[in-house]
Design a protein around this motif. Structure first.
Motif, PDB file in Angstrom:
ATOM      1  N   UNK A 213      -3.876  21.021  28.090  1.00 53.96           N
ATOM      2  CA  UNK A 213      -3.415  20.146  29.069  1.00 53.96           C
ATOM      3  C   UNK A 213      -3.706  20.974  30.390  1.00 53.96           C
ATOM      4  N   UNK A 214      -3.961  20.478  31.434  1.00 58.30           N
ATOM      5  CA  UNK A 214      -4.133  21.069  32.749  1.00 58.30           C
ATOM      6  C   UNK A 214      -3.100  20.504  33.900  1.00 58.30           C
ATOM      7  N   UNK A 215      -2.121  19.727  33.117  1.00 56.46           N
ATOM      8  CA  UNK A 215      -0.909  19.291  34.022  1.00 56.46           C
ATOM      9  C   UNK A 215       0.253  20.324  33.919  1.00 56.46           C
ATOM     10  N   UNK A 216       0.870  20.456  34.922  1.00 61.32           N
ATOM     11  CA  UNK A 216       2.075  21.443  35.005  1.00 61.32           C
ATOM     12  C   UNK A 216       3.604  20.837  34.327  1.00 61.32           C
ATOM     13  N   UNK A 217       3.496  19.510  34.240  1.00 61.73           N
ATOM     14  CA  UNK A 217       4.748  18.842  33.610  1.00 61.73           C
ATOM     15  C   UNK A 217       4.816  19.148  32.328  1.00 61.73           C
ATOM     16  N   UNK A 218       6.143  19.891  32.089  1.00 61.75           N
ATOM     17  CA  UNK A 218       6.740  20.362  30.671  1.00 61.75           C
ATOM     18  C   UNK A 218       6.781  19.301  29.682  1.00 61.75           C
ATOM     19  N   UNK A 219       7.032  17.881  30.202  1.00 54.10           N
ATOM     20  CA  UNK A 219       6.748  16.919  29.059  1.00 54.10           C
ATOM     21  C   UNK A 219       5.793  16.829  28.224  1.00 54.10           C
TER      22      UNK A 219
END
Length: 303
Positions: A213-219
């Motif tokens: 993933x390149x998304x910061x959201x921890x979920x």
């Protein structure tokens, strides 16, 4: 009770060491004296990576189990011979416009910060007064993914960067994951570097969405490796090569060979972090595996 103090001279600099028997890593029985000894012995390969970079220290005055704090500014009592650089800090949480940063360019300064229980040393991707000469990609695993999965992603990232004429050099973080360090030209600002790193991270995430993933959201991170491209923002720092980390045992951010990364990714070698004594032995065997980071690299492609 005040601990015993020792006056020492290092390369013509006078300084005082204290509380050398204090346990910095209680579980491992590793003392402040051993922290100073490690940093003294690793200095020949560490100092070139600290030189001319504003240093952020994470201090653990009562060891890794006690309170800790980040320190960017020069503390009271800083010796007059320690290099300081006054630099702007936009968005400072303490409403400061500038900070007097410590710059560790010599052994005595390194021993001085170690004596202050600065276990972790973090630097930006730029040298003072310059654009970034490094791009850093942090590979952060979300459990149950671990360092082995990071190694597999590192190889994908290495090959993708090679397609743009860039060379990547791996090191463990000393905690859970690892970083890839890429020497670049120093002619492009941090926004250009961050934009390029984000583009590559999103490409790889699209190719292997189940693992990256390149998304910061921890979920969205559990079971995936987060490619943290944001490390290239001007205000961000990354743990320096060979820096100790504040874990139960004195691990350090350790340069790896690509053969080791491949073996860890395939399960042929245990994917693990390395302790301080191991890092010293590795330097005896390999020298500085990140020496090429000290040589100017190519510019990033701008589309």
């Amino acid at each position: 009770m005040v601990g015993e103090r020792f006056a020492v001279q290092i390369e013509g600099r006078d300084l005082e060491l204290s509380n050398l028997d204090k346990l910095m890593y209680p579980e491992a029985g590793f003392t402040k004296g051993e922290v100073i000894d490690y940093y003294t012995r690793i200095a020949p390969v560490l100092l070139p990576h600290l030189r001319d970079r504003a240093l952020t220290r994470i201090r653990y005055p009562n060891g890794v189990d006690g309170m800790h704090f980040f320190e960017k500014n020069a503390p009271g009592g800083t010796p007059s011979w320690v290099r300081l650089e006054t630099l702007p800090v936009p968005g400072s949480t303490k409403s400061r416009e500038t900070i007097d940063f410590v710059v560790v360019d010599e052994l005595a300064a390194l021993v001085w910060v170690a004596n202050l229980a600065s276990l972790e040393l973090h630097t930006p991707q730029w040298r003072i007064g310059e654009h970034p000469d490094l791009m850093v990609v942090d590979l952060d695993p979300g459990a149950p993914a671990g360092l082995r999965e990071c190694c597999a992603v590192a190889m994908l990232m290495r090959d993708r960067l090679a397609g743009d004429g860039l060379s990547a050099y791996p090191k463990t973080s000393g905690k859970k994951g690892m970083q890839l360090c890429v020497p670049i030209s120093g002619t492009q600002d941090s926004e250009v570097v961050s934009r390029y790193a984000k583009k590559v991270a999103e490409e790889l995430s699209a190719q292997v969405p189940g693992s990256i993933t390149a998304k910061m959201a921890k979920a969205v991170r559990p079971g995936k490796v987060f490619i943290d491209w944001s490390q290239n923002a001007a205000a961000k720092t990354t743990v320096a090569p060979y820096s100790l980390r504040a874990m139960a045992a004195p691990t350090a951010s350790t340069p790896l060979t690509w053969d080791e990364v491949s073996a860890m990714a395939l399960g042929d070698e245990e994917a693990r972090q390395f302790g301080a004594s191991e890092v010293l032995e590795r330097v005896e065997d390999h020298g500085d595996l990140l020496a090429d980071l000290l040589v100017t690299g190519p510019p990033l492609p701008v589309s």
